[in-house]
Design an enzyme around this catalytic site. Structure first.
Site, short mmCIF file in Angstrom:
data_model
loop_
_atom_site.label_atom_id
_atom_site.label_comp_id
_atom_site.label_asym_id
_atom_site.label_seq_id
_atom_site.Cartn_x
_atom_site.Cartn_y
_atom_site.Cartn_z
N ASP A 270 0.86 -1.19 0.00
CA ASP A 270 0.00 0.00 0.00
C ASP A 270 0.90 1.23 0.00
O ASP A 270 2.12 1.12 -0.15
CB ASP A 270 -0.95 -0.01 1.20
CG ASP A 270 -2.31 0.61 0.87
OD1 ASP A 270 -2.35 1.82 0.59
OD2 ASP A 270 -3.32 -0.12 0.90
N HIS B 283 -2.91 3.38 -4.54
CA HIS B 283 -2.29 2.89 -3.30
C HIS B 283 -0.85 2.40 -3.56
O HIS B 283 -0.40 1.42 -2.96
CB HIS B 283 -3.12 1.74 -2.71
CG HIS B 283 -4.42 2.20 -2.10
ND1 HIS B 283 -4.49 2.75 -0.84
CD2 HIS B 283 -5.68 2.18 -2.57
CE1 HIS B 283 -5.75 3.06 -0.56
NE2 HIS B 283 -6.49 2.73 -1.61
N GLU C 58 -9.94 2.69 -5.02
CA GLU C 58 -9.61 4.08 -4.69
C GLU C 58 -8.47 4.63 -5.55
O GLU C 58 -7.51 5.23 -5.05
CB GLU C 58 -9.27 4.20 -3.20
CG GLU C 58 -10.46 3.88 -2.30
CD GLU C 58 -10.12 3.98 -0.83
OE1 GLU C 58 -11.02 4.26 -0.03
OE2 GLU C 58 -8.95 3.74 -0.46
N TYR D 281 -16.07 -4.52 8.30
CA TYR D 281 -14.82 -3.78 8.48
C TYR D 281 -14.44 -3.77 9.96
O TYR D 281 -14.99 -3.01 10.76
CB TYR D 281 -14.94 -2.37 7.91
CG TYR D 281 -14.42 -2.27 6.50
CD1 TYR D 281 -14.64 -3.31 5.60
CD2 TYR D 281 -13.71 -1.17 6.05
CE1 TYR D 281 -14.16 -3.25 4.30
CE2 TYR D 281 -13.23 -1.11 4.75
CZ TYR D 281 -13.45 -2.16 3.88
OH TYR D 281 -12.97 -2.12 2.59
N ASP E 53 -11.84 -2.75 11.44
CA ASP E 53 -11.10 -1.62 11.98
C ASP E 53 -12.02 -0.51 12.48
O ASP E 53 -11.56 0.44 13.12
CB ASP E 53 -10.15 -1.06 10.92
CG ASP E 53 -10.87 -0.69 9.63
OD1 ASP E 53 -11.56 -1.57 9.09
OD2 ASP E 53 -10.73 0.45 9.16
N THR F 59 -5.14 -1.47 9.24
CA THR F 59 -4.37 -1.30 10.48
C THR F 59 -3.79 0.11 10.65
O THR F 59 -2.77 0.27 11.30
CB THR F 59 -3.25 -2.35 10.56
OG1 THR F 59 -2.40 -2.22 9.42
CG2 THR F 59 -3.82 -3.75 10.64
#
Length: 632
Positions: A200, A274, A351, A443, A445, A490
């Site tokens: 990423d 990314h 994205e 999700y 997170d 994360t």
């Protein structure tokens, strides 16, 4: 005298264990409790019917040793011996069980686990570990001389073939031992897929021998603490000392470790967006060719406009018109394909900002040559080229639902739907296989409780919402839905302890969604099984969240009157509150109906109790904060 005392204690513990309910996660297809129990002792053996089960028998012995004081021996046999755990591969397959199903039968004479294939035996063994008594003292004490396992008959098999969890190791790097620990924790839940987000903007985490700068440069960033997205930019000349990567030998070791636990690892290389870690190492692969790009340490490098659109302030995209990019990706995917024996490679596709493409002469020339009218079509062109590269390596191509944009990926491409269910529904109707991982349900997170009680993240996802996830939408061919997946990004999970906190118990809930028949799922029934799992996690030193016990506060403001409603995710919780600046507890007013909050400098304090004891964290909100929560 000592013998009489031992016998008396054994009888007492037998009665106690016999009364304990069978609490398993995920809930099996069928559980029938029987009279009696099996007495597991250090003299118990693990027997197996075929030589190929020897490795599993050794693993089960290792897992039992970690939970008990016993080191059991294993051996191959033709018939079930007494006082044994017998692993049997069926000579005549049971059609109900498929590849991953099993039968487990326990009673006074022994335990038998049978399955069509080794995967089923493994899952039967994981169920057996959850049948061990929860309350156990330290090894060597009298109480652990015998462990009483309830007599049951279980028939079990999964609802879905894809039962996944994604671990992002780019934003936070976790060493090999941590990844293996997480694999163990997932395997015990019958999760069979670890989606490994290896690259990423914030770090490249896998050794590619033909492209050494990916790890010498792309794996490292300047150290930063604080909230992700709000951290300071790298200073001129500042050393990049945070990060790391997995060598190819470490990858092979992790893959073997996962395979022994029936987990397939799906590697992800996220392109064409990314890609800042790539471009820090090889800036010539972008349109801007910006040599000042560095691996991002969590600074703000994009403007988000709230409707899903955004603008990148730094170029983090690969150039779709540059053939050198595809040569680069051919090397990357070639080495990755050789390391991961699973059938899929995930290539991201999410994205991706197209602003730099729109200004690039090479991209404009490509659009003209291919007859494109919109810059977004370059995304489809790029992903189509990536699919060809991955297929040429003997692997199946998978990506996030944005890979559908441009319409050039083939029907064989598998779509992972994260922007709700819509992308997955569209993909399934167009003939694609789909893994459902919508942010609205999966999700991990996201915040688990009230925003004032949890580390700040941009969205929330409660345990009950996870449990209510249904991966198969109405009016969609169910055979196109391979299964579901929970995703753990994360940015705000820098340690394995916090990864566990964010994962559990929500991953326990998702494991049940993915394994258990829909008609066997029951929220109220899940709660006591979750609480038993929490006790097991305590014993195994696995972190978890108790956020589901926290109070829930909603408000309504009408006619200048502020009304507050209190609730809890956990059925049967007692909710106590105060608005008189006293500490709430079981001697405070008990909530039974909506509260009218008076005007003035008033503070609402709320706590929850379960079975007469405090269960959730105290929630404290001033009146003006309550007003802000009211729907407009």
């Amino acid at each position: 005298m000592r013998l009489l005392l031992f016998t008396a204690l054994l009888l007492l513990t037998s009665a106690s264990y016999a009364q304990q309910p069978v609490h398993l996660i995920p809930e099996p297809v069928s559980v029938q409790t029987q009279a009696g129990h099996f007495a597991l002792t250090k003299a118990t053996t693990i027997a197996y019917s075929r030589p190929e089960s020897a490795t599993l028998a050794a693993l089960l012995a290792q897992q039992l040793a970690g939970q008990t004081s016993f080191t059991l021996t294993s051996k191959a046999v033709l018939v079930a011996p007494a006082n044994a755990i017998f692993l049997v591969l069926n000579s005549l397959p049971d059609a109900r069980l498929g590849r991953e199903g099993y039968k487990l039968s326990s009673g006074p004479k022994g335990i038998t686990i049978s399955a069509n294939q080794s995967a089923g035996l493994f899952y039967g063994a994981q169920t057996l570990l959850q049948l061990l008594p929860v309350e156990r003292t330290q090894p060597g004490s009298l109480k652990t001389a015998t462990l009483l396992i309830p007599a049951v008959k279980i028939v079990d098999y999964p609802r879905f073939g894809w039962r996944g969890v994604m671990l992002d190791v780019s934003r936070s790097f976790f060493p090999k031992a941590d990844v293996m620990r997480y694999i163990d924790e997932l395997a015990q839940l019958k999760i069979n897929t670890l989606h490994w987000h290896l690259t990423d903007d914030n770090g490249w985490r896998i050794e590619i021998k033909s492209l050494p700068r990916l790890t010498s440069v792309g794996a490292w960033r300047v150290p930063r603490d604080g909230h992700f997205g709000e951290r300071p930019n790298p200073k001129p000349g500042e050393a990049a000392t945070y990060g790391g990567f997995y060598t190819q030998e470490e990858v092979r070791e992790i893959v073997r470790y996962a395979q022994a636990r029936n987990i397939t690892i799906v590697p992800e290389v996220d392109v064409p967006g990314h890609s800042m870690a790539i471009l820090a190492a090889y800036p010539e692969l972008s349109c801007s060719k910006d040599t000042s790009v560095r691996v991002n340490p969590g600074t703000q490098f994009a403007e988000w406009y709230g409707n899903g659109s955004f603008k990148m302030l730094i170029d983090n995209t690969l150039n779709p018109s540059d053939e050198a990019v595809y040569t680069f990706l051919d090397k990357v995917f070639g080495e990755i394909a050789a390391l991961f024996p699973g059938q899929y490679i995930h290539a991201g596709g999410d994205e991706c900002y197209h602003g730099y493409w729109a200004k690039d002469p090479g991209c404009q020339a490509l659009m003209k040559r291919e007859g494109m009218t919109k810059v977004e079509e370059l995304q489809g062109y790029f992903m189509g080229r990536v699919e060809q590269i991955i297929n040429a390596k003997g692997k199946k191509f998978m990506g996030w639902d944005e890979i559908l944009e441009g319409g050039t990926v083939s029907p064989s491409a598998t779509v992972m739907s994260w922007r709700g269910m819509k992308g997955g529904i569209e993909a399934a109707k167009n003939g694609h296989d789909v893994v459902m991982s919508p942010s609205t349900f999966a999700y991990l997170d996201y915040m688990q409780s009230d925003p004032t009680l949890e580390p700040r993240i941009y969205a929330s996802l409660r345990l009950k919402t996870c449990y209510n996830f249904e991966p198969v939408p109405a009016d969609v061919d169910s055979t196109r839905i391979l299964g579901g997946q929970g995703n753990l990004w994360t940015e705000q999970a820098p340690t394995m302890g916090h990864v566990e906190y964010m994962s559990f118990p929500r991953a326990w809930a998702l494991a049940e969604v993915f394994w258990t028949p829909r008609n066997r799922r029951d929220w109220a029934g899940f709660i006591p099984r979750m609480e038993t799992q929490m006790q097991r996690a305590e014993q195994a030193n696995i972190n978890y969240a108790r956020a589901a016990y926290d109070p829930i506060v909603t408000t309504v403001l009408a006619d200048n009157k502020l009304t507050v409603m209190l609730d809890s995710e956990i059925p049967g919780s007692d909710i106590y509150y105060s608005i008189d600046d006293t500490m709430p507890g079981r001697y405070s007013p008990r909530y039974s109906q909506p509260l009218l909050i008076p005007e003035g400098n008033v503070t609402l304090r709320v706590v929850t109790y379960r079975n007469g004891k405090p269960s959730g964290r105290q929630l404290t909100l001033k009146r003006d904060e309550l007003v802000k929560r009211a729907p407009k």
